[in-house]
Design a protein around this motif. Structure first.
Motif, mmCIF file in Angstrom:
data_model
loop_
_atom_site.group_PDB
_atom_site.id
_atom_site.type_symbol
_atom_site.label_atom_id
_atom_site.label_comp_id
_atom_site.label_asym_id
_atom_site.label_seq_id
_atom_site.Cartn_x
_atom_site.Cartn_y
_atom_site.Cartn_z
ATOM 1 N N GLY A 55 0.790 -1.218 0.000
ATOM 2 C CA GLY A 55 0.000 0.000 0.000
ATOM 3 C C GLY A 55 0.827 1.275 0.000
ATOM 4 N N ARG A 56 2.110 1.180 -0.262
ATOM 5 C CA ARG A 56 2.976 2.365 -0.200
ATOM 6 C C ARG A 56 2.999 3.154 -1.509
ATOM 7 N N HIS A 57 2.427 2.603 -2.568
ATOM 8 C CA HIS A 57 2.538 3.250 -3.864
ATOM 9 C C HIS A 57 1.599 4.450 -3.993
ATOM 10 N N ILE A 58 1.913 5.298 -4.962
ATOM 11 C CA ILE A 58 1.096 6.472 -5.286
ATOM 12 C C ILE A 58 0.822 6.415 -6.779
ATOM 13 N N GLY A 59 -0.365 5.989 -7.165
ATOM 14 C CA GLY A 59 -0.672 5.800 -8.571
ATOM 15 C C GLY A 59 -0.488 4.353 -8.974
ATOM 16 N N LYS A 60 -0.102 4.142 -10.224
ATOM 17 C CA LYS A 60 -0.100 2.805 -10.794
ATOM 18 C C LYS A 60 1.275 2.146 -10.781
ATOM 19 N N ILE A 61 1.255 0.832 -10.602
ATOM 20 C CA ILE A 61 2.424 -0.027 -10.766
ATOM 21 C C ILE A 61 2.278 -0.687 -12.135
ATOM 22 N N VAL A 62 3.355 -0.671 -12.918
ATOM 23 C CA VAL A 62 3.280 -1.147 -14.295
ATOM 24 C C VAL A 62 4.398 -2.151 -14.562
ATOM 25 N N LEU A 63 4.051 -3.222 -15.272
ATOM 26 C CA LEU A 63 5.012 -4.235 -15.688
ATOM 27 C C LEU A 63 5.480 -3.932 -17.107
ATOM 28 N N VAL A 64 6.763 -4.160 -17.362
ATOM 29 C CA VAL A 64 7.360 -3.869 -18.662
ATOM 30 C C VAL A 64 7.924 -5.153 -19.260
ATOM 31 N N THR A 65 7.662 -5.394 -20.532
ATOM 32 C CA THR A 65 8.128 -6.608 -21.203
ATOM 33 C C THR A 65 9.360 -6.300 -22.058
ATOM 34 N N PRO A 66 10.032 -7.343 -22.567
ATOM 35 C CA PRO A 66 11.206 -7.122 -23.425
ATOM 36 C C PRO A 66 10.891 -6.387 -24.723
ATOM 37 N N ALA A 67 9.622 -6.318 -25.132
ATOM 38 C CA ALA A 67 9.273 -5.619 -26.362
ATOM 39 C C ALA A 67 9.356 -4.101 -26.216
ATOM 40 N N ALA A 68 9.356 -3.603 -24.996
ATOM 41 C CA ALA A 68 9.371 -2.163 -24.756
ATOM 42 C C ALA A 68 10.660 -1.534 -25.285
ATOM 43 N N ASP A 69 10.593 -0.243 -25.599
ATOM 44 C CA ASP A 69 11.772 0.429 -26.137
ATOM 45 C C ASP A 69 12.829 0.615 -25.048
ATOM 46 N N ARG A 70 14.005 1.047 -25.469
ATOM 47 C CA ARG A 70 15.139 1.110 -24.561
ATOM 48 C C ARG A 70 14.920 2.082 -23.416
ATOM 49 N N SER A 71 14.268 3.197 -23.698
ATOM 50 C CA SER A 71 14.052 4.182 -22.635
ATOM 51 C C SER A 71 13.159 3.631 -21.534
ATOM 52 N N LEU A 72 12.148 2.868 -21.926
ATOM 53 C CA LEU A 72 11.269 2.266 -20.932
ATOM 54 C C LEU A 72 11.996 1.147 -20.191
ATOM 55 N N GLN A 73 12.766 0.364 -20.902
ATOM 56 C CA GLN A 73 13.544 -0.682 -20.254
ATOM 57 C C GLN A 73 14.536 -0.092 -19.258
ATOM 58 N N ALA A 74 15.131 1.049 -19.627
ATOM 59 C CA ALA A 74 16.118 1.673 -18.752
ATOM 60 C C ALA A 74 15.498 2.178 -17.456
ATOM 61 N N ALA A 75 14.205 2.465 -17.487
ATOM 62 C CA ALA A 75 13.515 2.947 -16.299
ATOM 63 C C ALA A 75 13.129 1.838 -15.338
ATOM 64 N N VAL A 76 13.309 0.595 -15.751
ATOM 65 C CA VAL A 76 12.963 -0.540 -14.902
ATOM 66 C C VAL A 76 14.162 -0.883 -14.035
ATOM 67 N N ASP A 77 14.021 -0.662 -12.742
ATOM 68 C CA ASP A 77 15.105 -1.064 -11.851
ATOM 69 C C ASP A 77 14.608 -1.711 -10.565
ATOM 70 N N GLY A 78 13.278 -1.705 -10.395
ATOM 71 C CA GLY A 78 12.706 -2.406 -9.233
ATOM 72 C C GLY A 78 12.845 -1.676 -7.930
ATOM 73 N N SER A 79 13.467 -0.490 -7.928
ATOM 74 C CA SER A 79 13.618 0.204 -6.652
ATOM 75 C C SER A 79 13.278 1.680 -6.744
ATOM 76 N N ALA A 80 13.609 2.323 -7.855
ATOM 77 C CA ALA A 80 13.381 3.762 -7.960
ATOM 78 C C ALA A 80 11.928 4.076 -8.265
ATOM 79 N N THR A 81 11.514 5.274 -7.925
ATOM 80 C CA THR A 81 10.171 5.732 -8.214
ATOM 81 C C THR A 81 10.178 6.490 -9.531
ATOM 82 N N HIS A 82 9.189 6.225 -10.362
ATOM 83 C CA HIS A 82 9.079 6.882 -11.665
ATOM 84 C C HIS A 82 7.697 7.510 -11.766
ATOM 85 N N SER A 83 7.592 8.800 -11.549
ATOM 86 C CA SER A 83 6.304 9.459 -11.580
ATOM 87 C C SER A 83 6.005 9.925 -12.980
#
Length: 345
Positions: A316-344
């Motif tokens: 319950g700590r999130h603010i807004g949506k949690i989103v899953l990213v697949t290998p088909a996503a572009d590099r910029s979206l893949q680069a934002a996946v780190d499992g720890s940082a917040t991406h608003s």
């Protein structure tokens, strides 16, 4: 393809990558190569064994996706291979590919990336259905939104603000959530850990109460919602995080002439969902294109790490949506996946 299976009812650890056959589109369906998929409350209930998919739907969790069309059924006329789309589906979103009914598929609004688009269909449709259609919210009315920092809560806050709410009150669970809720348009954000929302609503409204309540909690909130509602108030039940109310005095509902209704989106027919989509496209899509309303994306996870995404969802700590990213996503979206940082968003 890789997909996420629920190997047994339980906690986030039961979400396990597996190999599945890529689905084939029926005549009225499109096949979407998924770039991103939203995580929602119904996914959690399905994981726990409390919310079975509708008959004929995939047993893979996931109700909203964004990606590109890679195949179309013979009767499809609205989309062609290569189109960037988001879609509401009855299941199958935690995967690399999924099929969607053409009528429940939308072109991604200009200005939105795949992660934001994946946070659109389930959440915005749920809010439109419940706050506007069933709750009959109108400009000039007051609204109380429980779970104000959730995907539903942030969306309901933005849309209530955009459509002329006189007062927006939310309940939140931290100072950070309070600040975020206020930035999105809430006039008052009540910390349910230390404040009684019934008392705070009465104080803020000079004892009048609120016209519409959107509740994802249930449990003891049901009776407390009756107390916080104004005369002729409407309470829309769209979640039962705390389960059923153990004991309930219905007299306040009678005395205040309250309406308490509930609904789910997942079990509705494709035609019913298409009607909601048409209303959204007419009323809300222009606001999204203008930048007045925007899905709030909190954190991105590799879809193969759905377990971690659900651990965050459960906290319950999130603010807004949690989103899953697949290998088909572009590099910029893949680069934002780190499992720890917040991406608003």
């Amino acid at each position: 393809m890789t997909a996420i299976e629920i190997v047994r009812p339980g906690g986030p650890e039961v979400l396990v990558p597996a190999t599945r056959v890529v689905p084939s589109p029926r005549p009225d369906e499109v096949l979407i190569r998924i770039h991103a998929a939203g995580v929602n409350g119904p996914d959690v209930f399905q994981r726990k064994g409390l919310y079975d998919p509708p008959p004929g739907a995939s047993d893979i969790p996931g109700l909203e996706i964004a990606g590109d069309v890679v195949a179309v059924g013979r009767d499809v006329t609205r989309f062609v291979v290569g189109d960037r789309v988001c879609a509401l589906i009855p299941g199958g979103g935690y995967a690399e590919y999924a099929v969607a009914n053409e009528s429940n598929t939308l072109a991604i609004p200009d200005g939105l990336g795949m992660a934001e688009a994946a946070a659109l269909p389930e959440t915005f449709m749920t809010v439109w259905l419940n706050l506007f259609q069933r709750g009959q919210f109108k400009a000039g009315e007051s609204v109380l939104i429980h779970g104000g920092a959730s995907g539903i809560g942030t969306t309901a806050t933005m849309l209530a603000k955009a459509f002329g709410a006189s007062t927006i009150i939310t309940t939140v669970g931290s100072d950070a959530q309070r600040d975020a809720s206020m930035r999105l348009g809430a006039d008052l954000a009540i910390d349910y850990r230390s404040e009684d929302f019934v008392e705070e609503v009465a104080r803020y409204t000079d004892g009048k109460g609120v016209d519409v309540i959107v509740d994802i909690i249930a449990g003891d909130y049901v009776a407390r919602n009756f107390a916080a509602a104004a005369i002729n108030g409407r309470i829309v039940q769209i979640g039962v995080i705390k389960g059923a109310a153990k004991e309930l005095d219905l007299f306040p509902m009678l005395a205040k002439r309250l309406t308490h209704i509930g609904s789910t989106l997942r079990s509705r027919t494709a035609a019913e969902k298409a009607q909601i989509i048409r209303e959204l496209e007419a009323a809300v899509w222009p606001l999204i294109r203008q930048g007045a309303v925007k899905p709030q994306v909190y954190r991105l996870f590799d879809f193969r790490n759905a377990r971690a995404a659900h651990e965050l969802m459960d906290s319950g700590r999130h603010i807004g949506k949690i989103v899953l990213v697949t290998p088909a996503a572009d590099r910029s979206l893949q680069a934002a996946v780190d499992g720890s940082a917040t991406h608003s968003a």
